[in-house]
Design a protein around this motif. Structure first.
Motif, PDB file in Angstrom:
ATOM      1  N   SER A  34       3.847   1.246  -4.012  1.00 13.56           N
ATOM      2  CA  SER A  34       4.777   1.114  -5.133  1.00 13.56           C
ATOM      3  C   SER A  34       4.960   2.418  -5.884  1.00 13.56           C
ATOM      4  O   SER A  34       5.942   2.593  -6.611  1.00 13.56           O
ATOM      5  N   TYR A  67       1.671  -1.924 -12.385  1.00 13.30           N
ATOM      6  CA  TYR A  67       2.120  -1.534 -11.047  1.00 13.30           C
ATOM      7  C   TYR A  67       3.423  -2.280 -10.774  1.00 13.30           C
ATOM      8  O   TYR A  67       3.457  -3.515 -10.832  1.00 13.30           O
ATOM      9  N   ASN A  68       4.463  -1.551 -10.479  1.00  8.93           N
ATOM     10  CA  ASN A  68       5.770  -2.166 -10.219  1.00  8.93           C
ATOM     11  C   ASN A  68       5.943  -2.348  -8.716  1.00  8.93           C
ATOM     12  O   ASN A  68       6.422  -1.459  -8.009  1.00  8.93           O
ATOM     13  N   ILE A  69       5.530  -3.513  -8.230  1.00  8.13           N
ATOM     14  CA  ILE A  69       5.555  -3.790  -6.799  1.00  8.13           C
ATOM     15  C   ILE A  69       6.977  -3.715  -6.246  1.00  8.13           C
ATOM     16  O   ILE A  69       7.186  -3.371  -5.079  1.00  8.13           O
ATOM     17  N   GLU A  70       7.966  -4.016  -7.094  1.00  7.83           N
ATOM     18  CA  GLU A  70       9.350  -3.950  -6.631  1.00  7.83           C
ATOM     19  C   GLU A  70       9.767  -2.530  -6.274  1.00  7.83           C
ATOM     20  O   GLU A  70      10.823  -2.333  -5.648  1.00  7.83           O
ATOM     21  N   ASN A  71       8.946  -1.537  -6.656  1.00  7.67           N
ATOM     22  CA  ASN A  71       9.264  -0.150  -6.326  1.00  7.67           C
ATOM     23  C   ASN A  71       8.826   0.249  -4.920  1.00  7.67           C
ATOM     24  O   ASN A  71       9.067   1.395  -4.515  1.00  7.67           O
ATOM     25  N   ILE A  72       8.165  -0.646  -4.199  1.00  7.13           N
ATOM     26  CA  ILE A  72       7.879  -0.349  -2.789  1.00  7.13           C
ATOM     27  C   ILE A  72       9.206  -0.062  -2.096  1.00  7.13           C
ATOM     28  O   ILE A  72      10.151  -0.847  -2.206  1.00  7.13           O
TER      29      ILE A  72
END
Length: 330
Positions: free
Chosen positions: A100, A252-257
């Motif tokens: 991420s 933690y911004n998981i959508e940034n993966i």
């Protein structure tokens, strides 16, 4: 390959034709196995000893920021190839946290996330929920226990003393620590595993569970109570600001993966750590991921340990996972 809070031998406990590491090797994959820091095969340090408090001053934040990148860089440097990553439980959390932030992606070909753990606010495990609710890890750290060894005398004695207090019901929690060998289906509160033989449970319990840092257990407890994916909270605005530059820990911004990273996620309907509701939360977070790059596998009867030791895991999980990996190589 990165397992949950165990050492790398987890991938080798089943018979040769059923252990994922050996199945991958037999199918011409070059396999590298990683043991989490503090476990049996990963206790060396340049200058600290396990008896030192500083040795245990870490959580999965450091695994994501330091250990996993070092692993990727080493293997990539040795092979000159991009990596297929396999993680189970904690191994999925640290991978998603690192991905991420855009790290490692240049060295990554694809990732297999088994029993994916990101959000844990809905876990049904008595072990996890009761420990978080009763602030057990925080109390152990306050008492000066920096190494959390679930099999150790210190943890067991503390739990027995705490659970004897009026109004505290730790029945399920205490059983998860002390009576694993008589509970082959629950296996430390990980869910009712459908596909484990009693013999493999005995083998597992000869090697696992492994120690972690008490600080890491506090971090996971914070996630359970808050239902969020954030860095470790020092519960002090000054300390957080000193560490993070802000009074609260960053999320933690998981959508940034990156949306083009190939992901294989496999989860089970009986898993009490990687709960279906939490995994669905994760999938909603990944809703904008390139749908041609993501495969989601749901196995109704599978619990947490089935993914690494289930008698039919090769047919149910590993064969589809290998097929997914091979498609990314075309």
């Amino acid at each position: 390959m990165f397992p949950m809070n165990q050492d790398g031998i987890t991938w080798l406990l089943s018979p040769p034709d059923q252990s994922l590491a050996l199945v991958l090797a037999d199918n011409e994959f070059d396999v590298w196995i990683v043991s989490s820091r503090g476990t049996k095969y990963s206790r060396d340090h340049a200058y600290l000893k396990p008896e030192d408090e500083a040795y245990w001053d870490w959580t999965w934040d450091e695994l994501a920021a330091n250990d996993l990148p070092a692993t990727f860089q080493y293997v990539h440097g040795q092979t000159g190839q991009k990596l297929h990553y396999v993680g189970h439980s904690l191994g999925t959390l640290i991978a998603m946290a690192a991905f991420s932030k855009g790290e490692l992606v240049s060295m990554l070909r694809s990732a297999g996330l088994l029993s994916p753990v990101a959000y844990v606010g809905e876990i049904t495990s008595p072990l996890g929920r009761n420990a978080a609710k009763n602030f057990i890890a925080e109390t152990l750290k306050w008492l000066g226990l920096h190494e959390f060894n679930p099999k150790g005398d210190a943890v067991t004695k503390f739990l027995k003393k705490m659970c004897a207090q009026p109004g505290v019901d730790c029945t399920n929690l205490l059983n998860s620590f002390t009576d694993c060998r008589t509970k082959t289906q629950s296996l430390s509160g990980l869910g009712k595993n459908c596909c484990l033989k009693p013999s493999i449970v005995d083998v597992f319990l000869d090697h696992e569970p492994q120690p972690s840092s008490t600080k890491n257990m506090i971090h996971i407890a914070q996630m359970i109570r808050d239902g969020t994916i954030r860095m470790y909270d020092y519960n002090d605005a000054g300390q957080n600001k000193k560490r993070y530059g802000q009074p609260t820990p960053p999320a933690y911004n998981i959508e940034n993966i990156p949306k083009n990273v190939p992901l294989f996620l496999s989860h089970g309907g009986a898993d009490s750590l990687s709960d279906v509701n939490d995994v669905n939360h994760l999938l909603r977070t990944l809703k904008h991921h390139d749908q041609e790059k993501i495969v989601v596998q749901f196995i109704d009867g599978y619990a947490h340990a089935d993914f690494v030791m289930g008698t039919n895991a090769r047919q149910v999980v590993y064969e589809p996972l290998m097929a997914f990996f091979k498609r990314q190589m075309i």
